[in-house]
Design a protein around this motif. Sequence first.
Motif, mmCIF file in Angstrom:
data_model
loop_
_atom_site.group_PDB
_atom_site.id
_atom_site.type_symbol
_atom_site.label_atom_id
_atom_site.label_comp_id
_atom_site.label_asym_id
_atom_site.label_seq_id
_atom_site.Cartn_x
_atom_site.Cartn_y
_atom_site.Cartn_z
ATOM 1 N N UNK A 19 0.819 -1.213 0.000
ATOM 2 C CA UNK A 19 0.000 0.000 0.000
ATOM 3 C C UNK A 19 0.853 1.262 0.000
ATOM 4 N N UNK A 20 1.974 1.253 0.736
ATOM 5 C CA UNK A 20 2.862 2.420 0.719
ATOM 6 C C UNK A 20 3.451 2.622 -0.676
ATOM 7 N N UNK A 21 3.810 1.528 -1.341
ATOM 8 C CA UNK A 21 4.304 1.636 -2.712
ATOM 9 C C UNK A 21 3.231 2.241 -3.607
ATOM 10 N N UNK A 22 2.002 1.777 -3.461
ATOM 11 C CA UNK A 22 0.908 2.313 -4.271
ATOM 12 C C UNK A 22 0.720 3.808 -4.027
ATOM 13 N N UNK A 23 0.708 4.213 -2.759
ATOM 14 C CA UNK A 23 0.521 5.637 -2.444
ATOM 15 C C UNK A 23 1.667 6.486 -3.006
ATOM 16 N N UNK A 24 2.908 5.996 -2.860
ATOM 17 C CA UNK A 24 4.044 6.756 -3.376
ATOM 18 C C UNK A 24 4.004 6.904 -4.880
ATOM 19 N N UNK A 57 9.878 8.209 8.132
ATOM 20 C CA UNK A 57 10.254 9.115 7.045
ATOM 21 C C UNK A 57 9.945 8.512 5.676
ATOM 22 N N UNK A 58 9.918 7.193 5.580
ATOM 23 C CA UNK A 58 9.461 6.564 4.342
ATOM 24 C C UNK A 58 7.991 6.902 4.090
ATOM 25 N N UNK A 59 7.198 6.913 5.157
ATOM 26 C CA UNK A 59 5.805 7.313 5.004
ATOM 27 C C UNK A 59 5.689 8.764 4.560
ATOM 28 N N UNK A 60 6.547 9.627 5.068
ATOM 29 C CA UNK A 60 6.536 11.029 4.635
ATOM 30 C C UNK A 60 6.785 11.111 3.127
ATOM 31 N N UNK A 61 7.692 10.263 2.638
ATOM 32 C CA UNK A 61 8.003 10.255 1.206
ATOM 33 C C UNK A 61 6.819 9.755 0.379
ATOM 34 N N UNK A 62 6.106 8.760 0.875
ATOM 35 C CA UNK A 62 5.095 8.090 0.058
ATOM 36 C C UNK A 62 3.697 8.695 0.166
ATOM 37 N N UNK A 63 3.352 9.256 1.300
ATOM 38 C CA UNK A 63 1.978 9.715 1.512
ATOM 39 C C UNK A 63 1.795 11.181 1.133
ATOM 40 N N UNK A 353 9.627 3.346 -0.329
ATOM 41 C CA UNK A 353 10.170 4.653 -0.686
ATOM 42 C C UNK A 353 11.336 4.526 -1.667
ATOM 43 N N UNK A 354 12.227 3.566 -1.438
ATOM 44 C CA UNK A 354 13.363 3.361 -2.336
ATOM 45 C C UNK A 354 12.896 2.987 -3.740
ATOM 46 N N UNK A 355 11.908 2.087 -3.817
ATOM 47 C CA UNK A 355 11.425 1.652 -5.130
ATOM 48 C C UNK A 355 10.727 2.790 -5.861
ATOM 49 N N UNK A 356 9.916 3.550 -5.158
ATOM 50 C CA UNK A 356 9.235 4.686 -5.796
ATOM 51 C C UNK A 356 10.258 5.675 -6.352
ATOM 52 N N UNK A 357 11.311 5.948 -5.595
ATOM 53 C CA UNK A 357 12.352 6.862 -6.082
ATOM 54 C C UNK A 357 12.957 6.363 -7.393
ATOM 55 N N UNK A 358 13.209 5.071 -7.478
ATOM 56 C CA UNK A 358 13.832 4.535 -8.686
ATOM 57 C C UNK A 358 12.858 4.524 -9.864
ATOM 58 N N UNK A 359 11.606 4.197 -9.633
ATOM 59 C CA UNK A 359 10.637 4.215 -10.724
ATOM 60 C C UNK A 359 10.357 5.642 -11.185
ATOM 61 N N UNK A 360 10.483 6.604 -10.297
ATOM 62 C CA UNK A 360 10.368 8.007 -10.703
ATOM 63 C C UNK A 360 11.494 8.397 -11.661
ATOM 64 N N UNK A 361 12.680 7.853 -11.448
ATOM 65 C CA UNK A 361 13.793 8.121 -12.370
ATOM 66 C C UNK A 361 13.455 7.626 -13.773
ATOM 67 N N UNK A 362 12.802 6.495 -13.845
ATOM 68 C CA UNK A 362 12.397 5.966 -15.154
ATOM 69 C C UNK A 362 11.373 6.886 -15.803
ATOM 70 N N UNK A 363 10.399 7.314 -15.017
ATOM 71 C CA UNK A 363 9.353 8.178 -15.553
ATOM 72 C C UNK A 363 9.903 9.507 -16.050
ATOM 73 N N UNK A 364 11.007 9.957 -15.454
ATOM 74 C CA UNK A 364 11.637 11.209 -15.899
ATOM 75 C C UNK A 364 12.613 10.993 -17.048
#
Length: 413
Positions: A19-24, A57-63, A353-364
């Motif tokens: 769920x945190x991955x989904x929210x992020x 802090x991971x929740x801060x990143x994702x939510x 949080x780590x995975x979302x950061x990396x997938x964001x790099x792909x999206x950019x």
Amino acid sequence: MTDPRPLHVLIAGGGLAGLATAQGLLKSGHTVEVFERDADLDRKQGYYLHFNAIGGEALRRCLPDDLFALYQQTSRQNYDRHQSIVLDDQLNELSSREHMGPPNDGPVPHTGVHRRTLRQVLSARLGPAMHTGSPVVSFVEDADGVTATLADGSTARGDVLVGADGIRSAVRTQLLPQVPVIPTGIRGIGVYGRTPITPELDALMPDILDQGVLMAVDRKGSRLLIANFRPRRAADEAAADLAPDVVLDPVAGYIMVSCSLSEGTVVPPVAEWTDQTAVDLRESMLAALEGWHPAARAIVAGVELESMFAIPFGFLEPADDWASSRVTIVGDAAHGMLPTLGMGANLALNDAALLVDQLDRVARGEAELVEAIGTYEEQMREITYPILRMTLDHDKNFGGGALEEASGDRHAG
């Protein structure tokens, strides 16, 4: 590099990591589908979860900001000592050690959460992207994406599949068949329950029981895990104020309890529990605490029978480096560990949080997809594997070694 574009990510599992991955991902503009095996959130998985700055802090990143504020305000009240503490059977302190993780300061430090409340916060606003009663059972990857097959035979298609389906993950089993679940136990922990904090019980409890998650131990080998939950704000009231579209169940203050059983007590498999099982287990706990501080016995005597359940513990042997692909794993599916250090949920959220950061790099357009997933997996292994190994020695690591010392004294006697 690939053309910049949002990704469509399939997530197997609607626990904390999934769920945190989904929210992020939604926060970053991607689309998701979450496939959860349970039909609702009612399965007993535990109550209080200790949080430190890694998970918080991971929740801060994702939510989104309002849901993060809701997490903070429904968390446990501040306590004075950010330490794991071990007590004797009269609830006097034996030993302590600092919690793991980076500094956890500020006006609203991370303390702990009621698991169900956090899961409700994390599932907020997912709407039709959340599919309950629909576990992923297998997948097929090709050059353009991943097709996941669900238990009912239907399929879903995405750019990435994230296995967040727990320690017995179907995704990991296919991805890394060489990594089995190793069942084990922890002395004195395994049967859990919840005791309401009544004024009468509150008056009995020493102040030290308000200092987080504590373990009490006697020289006969009996153990009692105590974690009281007093929220900063009532969950339903906080939701009405901070995020009116989110529905949270009210949660009164309680104590999470796990206790040794008297010698010879057998805990039946969950499918074989009857109405008498919880009664017998609670009586066995009380017998194991003969002569303990009155507050300890009152806490166990007050355990609500309907709250009791057993957890069959297990862990994963850390997997060697593997070939990255469009399929990856997070949380217990990647590094299921024993609850020794209270780090499982924190690390699961950090994975997200780590995975979302990396997938964001792909999206950019900054990284190729499989390369970015490989970077996430390398980061995840580097952070979690040393902690996973530490959790395997409960007596050495909990509370600065007091349990190990008590065990040694007992054997010496």
